[in-house]
Design a protein around this motif. Sequence first.
Motif, PDB file in Angstrom:
ATOM      1  N   LYS A 102      26.377 -61.677  97.887  1.00  0.00           N
ATOM      2  CA  LYS A 102      25.335 -62.033  96.785  1.00  0.00           C
ATOM      3  C   LYS A 102      25.446 -60.696  95.884  1.00  0.00           C
ATOM      4  O   LYS A 102      25.291 -61.107  94.622  1.00  0.00           O
ATOM      5  CB  LYS A 102      23.923 -61.867  97.454  1.00  0.00           C
ATOM      6  CG  LYS A 102      23.864 -63.449  98.221  1.00  0.00           C
ATOM      7  CD  LYS A 102      22.448 -63.906  98.337  1.00  0.00           C
ATOM      8  CE  LYS A 102      22.076 -63.685  99.781  1.00  0.00           C
ATOM      9  NZ  LYS A 102      20.770 -64.120 100.195  1.00  0.00           N
ATOM     10  N   VAL A 105      28.068 -61.237  93.153  1.00  0.00           N
ATOM     11  CA  VAL A 105      27.973 -62.416  92.173  1.00  0.00           C
ATOM     12  C   VAL A 105      26.597 -62.036  91.532  1.00  0.00           C
ATOM     13  O   VAL A 105      26.252 -62.970  90.601  1.00  0.00           O
ATOM     14  CB  VAL A 105      27.966 -63.715  92.752  1.00  0.00           C
ATOM     15  CG1 VAL A 105      29.199 -64.063  93.194  1.00  0.00           C
ATOM     16  CG2 VAL A 105      26.898 -64.009  93.816  1.00  0.00           C
ATOM     17  N   PHE A 138      33.622 -67.018  92.167  1.00  0.00           N
ATOM     18  CA  PHE A 138      32.790 -68.155  92.908  1.00  0.00           C
ATOM     19  C   PHE A 138      32.339 -67.813  94.354  1.00  0.00           C
ATOM     20  O   PHE A 138      33.433 -67.443  94.901  1.00  0.00           O
ATOM     21  CB  PHE A 138      33.644 -69.298  93.268  1.00  0.00           C
ATOM     22  CG  PHE A 138      32.922 -70.587  93.686  1.00  0.00           C
ATOM     23  CD1 PHE A 138      32.476 -71.514  92.744  1.00  0.00           C
ATOM     24  CD2 PHE A 138      32.681 -70.775  95.118  1.00  0.00           C
ATOM     25  CE1 PHE A 138      31.696 -72.729  93.494  1.00  0.00           C
ATOM     26  CE2 PHE A 138      32.184 -71.838  95.490  1.00  0.00           C
ATOM     27  CZ  PHE A 138      31.692 -72.837  94.585  1.00  0.00           C
ATOM     28  N   MET A 139      30.989 -68.156  94.539  1.00  0.00           N
ATOM     29  CA  MET A 139      30.365 -67.895  96.091  1.00  0.00           C
ATOM     30  C   MET A 139      29.828 -69.063  96.364  1.00  0.00           C
ATOM     31  O   MET A 139      29.086 -69.636  95.848  1.00  0.00           O
ATOM     32  CB  MET A 139      29.505 -66.539  95.970  1.00  0.00           C
ATOM     33  CG  MET A 139      28.933 -66.348  97.308  1.00  0.00           C
ATOM     34  SD  MET A 139      27.461 -65.293  97.501  1.00  0.00           S
ATOM     35  CE  MET A 139      26.304 -66.069  96.851  1.00  0.00           C
ATOM     36  N   SER A 140      30.313 -69.569  97.716  1.00  0.00           N
ATOM     37  CA  SER A 140      29.776 -70.461  98.380  1.00  0.00           C
ATOM     38  C   SER A 140      28.630 -69.813  99.223  1.00  0.00           C
ATOM     39  O   SER A 140      28.733 -69.058  99.932  1.00  0.00           O
ATOM     40  CB  SER A 140      30.693 -71.398  99.017  1.00  0.00           C
ATOM     41  OG  SER A 140      30.941 -70.715 100.439  1.00  0.00           O
ATOM     42  N   PHE A 141      27.267 -70.533  98.952  1.00  0.00           N
ATOM     43  CA  PHE A 141      26.070 -69.717  99.620  1.00  0.00           C
ATOM     44  C   PHE A 141      26.124 -70.070 101.163  1.00  0.00           C
ATOM     45  O   PHE A 141      26.599 -71.483 101.484  1.00  0.00           O
ATOM     46  CB  PHE A 141      24.857 -70.494  98.965  1.00  0.00           C
ATOM     47  CG  PHE A 141      24.559 -69.970  97.508  1.00  0.00           C
ATOM     48  CD1 PHE A 141      23.780 -68.721  97.298  1.00  0.00           C
ATOM     49  CD2 PHE A 141      25.428 -70.387  96.293  1.00  0.00           C
ATOM     50  CE1 PHE A 141      23.418 -68.319  96.031  1.00  0.00           C
ATOM     51  CE2 PHE A 141      24.976 -69.588  95.245  1.00  0.00           C
ATOM     52  CZ  PHE A 141      24.403 -68.795  94.969  1.00  0.00           C
ATOM     53  N   PRO A 144      22.540 -72.812 100.561  1.00  0.00           N
ATOM     54  CA  PRO A 144      22.437 -73.283  99.299  1.00  0.00           C
ATOM     55  C   PRO A 144      20.961 -74.060  99.298  1.00  0.00           C
ATOM     56  O   PRO A 144      20.515 -74.690 100.075  1.00  0.00           O
ATOM     57  CB  PRO A 144      23.580 -74.173  99.050  1.00  0.00           C
ATOM     58  CG  PRO A 144      23.988 -74.678 100.203  1.00  0.00           C
ATOM     59  CD  PRO A 144      23.925 -73.652 101.339  1.00  0.00           C
ATOM     60  N   ASN A 211      29.570 -79.884  99.769  1.00  0.00           N
ATOM     61  CA  ASN A 211      29.048 -79.596  98.416  1.00  0.00           C
ATOM     62  C   ASN A 211      29.335 -78.387  97.713  1.00  0.00           C
ATOM     63  O   ASN A 211      29.779 -78.237  96.677  1.00  0.00           O
ATOM     64  CB  ASN A 211      27.456 -80.245  98.297  1.00  0.00           C
ATOM     65  CG  ASN A 211      26.995 -80.410  97.003  1.00  0.00           C
ATOM     66  OD1 ASN A 211      27.682 -81.354  96.422  1.00  0.00           O
ATOM     67  ND2 ASN A 211      25.944 -80.048  96.491  1.00  0.00           N
ATOM     68  N   GLU A 212      29.405 -77.414  98.321  1.00  0.00           N
ATOM     69  CA  GLU A 212      29.756 -76.038  97.945  1.00  0.00           C
ATOM     70  C   GLU A 212      31.185 -75.983  97.735  1.00  0.00           C
ATOM     71  O   GLU A 212      31.654 -75.452  96.655  1.00  0.00           O
ATOM     72  CB  GLU A 212      29.437 -74.880  99.018  1.00  0.00           C
ATOM     73  CG  GLU A 212      27.798 -74.661  99.154  1.00  0.00           C
ATOM     74  CD  GLU A 212      27.218 -73.965  98.120  1.00  0.00           C
ATOM     75  OE1 GLU A 212      26.468 -75.012  97.355  1.00  0.00           O
ATOM     76  OE2 GLU A 212      27.411 -72.721  97.610  1.00  0.00           O
ATOM     77  N   GLN A 215      32.290 -78.126  94.626  1.00  0.00           N
ATOM     78  CA  GLN A 215      31.821 -77.098  93.515  1.00  0.00           C
ATOM     79  C   GLN A 215      33.092 -75.982  93.314  1.00  0.00           C
ATOM     80  O   GLN A 215      33.739 -76.136  92.133  1.00  0.00           O
ATOM     81  CB  GLN A 215      30.557 -76.250  93.538  1.00  0.00           C
ATOM     82  CG  GLN A 215      29.159 -77.261  93.518  1.00  0.00           C
ATOM     83  CD  GLN A 215      28.217 -76.438  93.716  1.00  0.00           C
ATOM     84  OE1 GLN A 215      28.077 -75.218  93.767  1.00  0.00           O
ATOM     85  NE2 GLN A 215      26.961 -77.197  94.073  1.00  0.00           N
TER      86      GLN A 215
END
Lengths: 302, 494
Positions: A102, A105, A138-141, A144, A211-212, A215
């Motif tokens: 985190k 980003v 790009f970071m996938s949480f 999310p 969904n991440e 994206q």
Amino acid sequence: MALFTPTFSLKSLTSTTSQRRRFGHSNWSFTARATVAVDAPSSSASDRGGAAPKLLLEVKDLSAVIADSKQPILKGVNLTVHEGEVHTVMGKNGSGKSTFAKVLVGHPDYEITGGSITYKGQDLVQMEPEERATAGLFMSFQSPVAIPGVSNIDFLNMAYNARRRKLGLPELGPIEFYGYVAPKLELVNMKIDLLNRNVNEGFSGGERKRNEILQLAVLGADLAILDEIDSGLDVDALRDVAKAVNRILTPKNSILMITHYLRLLEFIKPTYIHIMENGRIVKTGDISLAETLEREGYKAIA
Amino acid sequence: MATTNSMSISTLNSYYLPKSRTPPPRRSAYKPPRTTTTTVFAQPPTLAILSDPHVLRLAETLEDSIAASSSAASPPLPLQKLRDISSQSLLSTPWPSRKDELFRFTDTSFIKNSEIQPIPPSEMQSIASLSILGDTVFPNLAIVDGYLVDSLSNSSGLPNGVFVGPLSRLNSEDIMKRVSKYVSSFQGDLFWSLNGVGAPDVIVVYVPEGCKVENPLHLRLFSFNGSDKDSKTLPISNPRVLVLVEKGGEIGIVEEYSGGEGNDKCYWTNSVMEIVIGDGAKVSHSYVQSQSLGAAHVKWTSVRQESTSVYELIEVSTGGKLSRHNVHVQQVGPDTVTELSTFHLSIGDQLQDLHSKLVLDHPRGVSRQLHKCIVAHSLGQAVFDGNVQVNRDAQQTDAGQLTRSLLLEPRATVNVKPNLQIIADDVKCSHGAAISDLEENQLFYFQARGIDLQSARRALIFSFAAEVVQCFPDASVQKKVESLIRKLLDPALP
Ligand SMILES: Nc1ncnc2c1ncn2[C@@H]1O[C@H](COP(=O)(O)OP(=O)(O)OP(=O)(O)O)[C@@H](O)[C@H]1O
Ligand SMILES: [Mg+2]
């Protein structure tokens, strides 16, 4: 530069491109696996055609605190990522992995108190979070958030248009965008009605992860930071998601992947494994480090 | 009440108000004699002790204006009755102060300190040709400064038996009887009664038994006369509408208030709508208020729901310096359905106020209320008082109320008072109230995907409103309101 430049037409994306990618990927993961070497990361590049791999991300002595409480979380992280490399960060719960992701980003919960982050030769710390994103980070949480009242497709469309603006390309209207995004759903094996639902609202754990990755498929990335995309997924879903990542990212893209389990690494082959402990990377090695971990736990590598 | 005869404020005024003129002439010399008012006092009315001189003077001004502008013919009986009842009640109604519970958070001094000027009907002619109202595809009435403007209205295409027009033009005795029964069957506050005294006519919307009106009726209320900001005067209009839907009938009403190029025109719209919904009948009521930011907008909506009837209100209010909507829903039979979805936006130095009251006296009623508001200015304020009364006989009532407020600026104010009074014991009631800023985590999610902070904020604010805006049954109204909100949130947009 984002890989998924919108100049690709729909057709080429669904047929030829993806085939090329799949093929390219198997090469890539094989190469990566064969070239694990802590001290000589450039060896993988020579396999790919000789040119020295470009430096993508350089983190030096990074320390960060929680903005509210000033509690230190990161205590001197060092990490270097070149183009095309796959880095895995492992470590006990609470060791600071997600915080590290985190901070990279630009999450406002954290304050950087020391060290530096250089991305593509630029000082990342000076960039707004949205600038970092449009620069291909790009970071996938791990978890999310849901955004009630904003539909998933509108959100994706906004994000995609932000990327296009940055590239100096005309924005896509809702109908054109739908044509662009629909085939990507197949890639992550996601139901089409999730597009019309509100962002992550009422999504199951697995649906949020997919969904991440959707994206990621829509926006592309030069450096994809994947925070536990494997947690909460059933066996088939894990395979779907990992496959999708492999198809989305080409050998030129880099991955920084956080996981607790070896099984993800069987799908996405890492160049390096890093162990994080108490806000620092304390050990770096190859896949065997993860294998030891899986067998014997953290005490084995302490 | 001290008198049984109809009376006028001015006569009482001259008796009991400390005026410079010498009492007791009933009528000052410069006032034209009135044909419709008889004043006989058996004894001095004691209630005059409670009279508020300011209120009486204002009422007198309104009465005079009506008297001066109406034709020689006496008004239809229901209208006369309305005026009488309203006059009477004004005698004992003081100007509300902050000490009154109902005005605790609502400062009406802006109106009180202005000179109120009734707008004569003659001024309507000049605007008859202006295309101020835009297009509508629906049967519609144009009501400018409280007066119906025929040349801008078009109520053709309505089914047989439906009457839409002013009471003074209503020829059917049967409908007149029905209207008589309901005109002012309810008592509101000071503003309600001022409207009753000042309304030039009553616009009647009558839907006969079993008649389902397909297209919504569009009421376009426009404020044309306005004063300048520093003039301290407020031209007032008093539109009044009665909607009467008989057993099994259905109609959609789109009630839209606008007025004032630019946003500093000052006027006062003091409007009342009464809605009577018969057994099994349905009214869908869309209400959009986007008047000038210099205006006062006071609105009453009083609804009477008979058994198994349905009333739905969808409201979006963004205009007015002082805007207050009083919604009163009275259940008079079992199994009613009431749905209120409202959204208020305070984008400037303005007050948006919703006072709603739902009274459930019969079994198995269902009510759903959602109120949302955004205060986006440090001098902005939003008030919500949502009262739901579930009385002894209202068993198996299912009442839900939810309110959410977004405060986007440091000193923005919201006063929220949800209150459920439940006397029946077998009921299902829920309520919730939340006040917040935009969620940091949600904003960051946008940013992390490359969307700048300002666009992210706008999207979140817009989505907050969308929950209510999406309830408008008509797509064209929905679109219009969406672009109104978009424009307010981002004045730079076209
Ligand atoms: N915003 C925050 N507020 C308070 N504490 C925080 C915050 N962010 C992180 N922490 C704390 O910092 C520590 C590191 O958290 P982090 O989420 O980075 O761990 P992690 O290594 O990702 O753990 P896991 O494997 O469980 O995901 C934890 O003790 C956590 O509680
Ligand atoms: Mg974590």
